[in-house]
Design a protein around this motif. Structure first.
Motif, PDB file in Angstrom:
ATOM      1  N   ALA A 110      56.483  47.330  37.778  1.00 14.77           N
ATOM      2  CA  ALA A 110      57.531  46.537  38.424  1.00 14.77           C
ATOM      3  C   ALA A 110      56.901  45.534  39.388  1.00 14.77           C
ATOM      4  O   ALA A 110      55.954  45.871  40.109  1.00 14.77           O
ATOM      5  N   TRP A 111      57.439  44.319  39.370  1.00 12.66           N
ATOM      6  CA  TRP A 111      57.006  43.268  40.291  1.00 12.66           C
ATOM      7  C   TRP A 111      57.855  43.301  41.565  1.00 12.66           C
ATOM      8  O   TRP A 111      59.065  43.526  41.501  1.00 12.66           O
ATOM      9  N   THR A 112      57.201  43.065  42.703  1.00 10.65           N
ATOM     10  CA  THR A 112      57.884  42.851  43.977  1.00 10.65           C
ATOM     11  C   THR A 112      57.181  41.702  44.694  1.00 10.65           C
ATOM     12  O   THR A 112      56.086  41.283  44.295  1.00 10.65           O
ATOM     13  N   LEU A 143      64.063  38.798  44.652  1.00 10.32           N
ATOM     14  CA  LEU A 143      63.521  39.217  43.347  1.00 10.32           C
ATOM     15  C   LEU A 143      64.079  38.394  42.201  1.00 10.32           C
ATOM     16  O   LEU A 143      63.542  38.436  41.086  1.00 10.32           O
ATOM     17  N   PHE A 156      61.934  36.173  39.768  1.00  8.41           N
ATOM     18  CA  PHE A 156      61.339  36.692  38.528  1.00  8.41           C
ATOM     19  C   PHE A 156      62.394  36.641  37.435  1.00  8.41           C
ATOM     20  O   PHE A 156      63.564  36.948  37.682  1.00  8.41           O
ATOM     21  N   ASN A 210      62.163  38.749  34.968  1.00  7.56           N
ATOM     22  CA  ASN A 210      62.252  40.169  34.600  1.00  7.56           C
ATOM     23  C   ASN A 210      61.222  40.933  35.441  1.00  7.56           C
ATOM     24  O   ASN A 210      60.023  40.833  35.173  1.00  7.56           O
ATOM     25  N   THR A 211      61.670  41.685  36.421  1.00  8.81           N
ATOM     26  CA  THR A 211      60.736  42.372  37.329  1.00  8.81           C
ATOM     27  C   THR A 211      59.963  43.497  36.645  1.00  8.81           C
ATOM     28  O   THR A 211      58.948  43.957  37.164  1.00  8.81           O
ATOM     29  N   SER A 212      60.404  43.944  35.473  1.00  7.43           N
ATOM     30  CA  SER A 212      59.695  45.050  34.809  1.00  7.43           C
ATOM     31  C   SER A 212      58.788  44.582  33.672  1.00  7.43           C
ATOM     32  O   SER A 212      58.200  45.401  32.973  1.00  7.43           O
ATOM     33  N   PHE A 229      57.640  33.588  37.106  1.00  6.37           N
ATOM     34  CA  PHE A 229      58.002  33.549  38.517  1.00  6.37           C
ATOM     35  C   PHE A 229      58.268  32.094  38.879  1.00  6.37           C
ATOM     36  O   PHE A 229      57.398  31.234  38.721  1.00  6.37           O
ATOM     37  N   LEU A 282      52.408  38.504  45.336  1.00  5.62           N
ATOM     38  CA  LEU A 282      53.229  39.303  44.442  1.00  5.62           C
ATOM     39  C   LEU A 282      52.500  40.614  44.155  1.00  5.62           C
ATOM     40  O   LEU A 282      51.270  40.642  44.060  1.00  5.62           O
ATOM     41  N   TRP A 301      52.213  44.033  41.633  1.00  3.72           N
ATOM     42  CA  TRP A 301      52.501  44.756  40.384  1.00  3.72           C
ATOM     43  C   TRP A 301      52.250  46.237  40.678  1.00  3.72           C
ATOM     44  O   TRP A 301      51.145  46.632  41.037  1.00  3.72           O
TER      45      TRP A 301
END
Length: 181
Positions: A132-134, A143, A146, A148-150, A156, A166, A168
């Protein structure tokens, strides 16, 4: 006169078969658990084994349940128990299998990127866990920047001009691994 002799013969019984069970399974790779022997016998020594290889040291029976430590495990392992008393040994008929869950895949967020516009990220796809991205820091931490955060290869689109950090994060039941870009 007559002479009489007598002899005493002692019969030593083999240890009784006991139920064995895993205290906790599955466990995370690198951790340990116990194999429990139910209703152990006093005067009997119980040795945990992987095949015919002894694991740890024998544990003396108490008349109650006893625990035999497995040591740290990195692969699914099936154990058996050998009970010994007065030179007689009995392998318990049951076995106990400890299943292993892997640690999360080491996170790799990809190479740092510079420029303007839309950025295509290039993190690793985890084989163990989910990613997951944050946003750690930047002009905006929404968020929704993004697509798709997953997705390891998310796009981005920054809302503001400036520098962003960022993260991961790869997570599973055994832990978390993070890397920043």
């Amino acid at each position: 006169n007559s002479v009489s002799t007598s002899s005493v013969q002692t019969i030593l019984a083999s240890p009784a078969n006991k139920t064995i069970a895993v205290a906790s399974s599955p466990i995370c790779s690198g951790n340990s658990t116990n194999i429990t022997v139910s209703s152990s016998e006093i005067g009997v020594s119980y040795q945990l084994r992987n095949g015919t290889t002894a694991v740890g040291t024998p544990v003396s029976g108490t008349g109650g349940n006893i625990n035999l430590p497995t040591g740290n495990l990195t692969a699914t392992t099936t154990f058996n128990v050998l009970a010994s008393s007065c030179g007689n040994s009995t392998q318990m008929t049951g076995t106990a299998t400890v299943s292993i869950n892997p640690l999360p895949t080491a996170s790799n967020a990809g190479a740092d990127q510079n420029g303007n516009g839309v950025f295509t990220l290039a993190a690793n796809t985890p084989s163990a866990g989910t990613g997951a991205w944050t946003i750690v820091s930047g002009p905006s931490t929404s968020l929704s920047q993004f697509n798709n955060t997953s997705s390891a290869t998310a796009t981005f689109t920054p809302f503001g001009t400036g520098s962003y950090t960022l993260r991961w994060t790869v997570t599973n039941s055994c832990g978390t691994s993070t890397d920043d870009v």
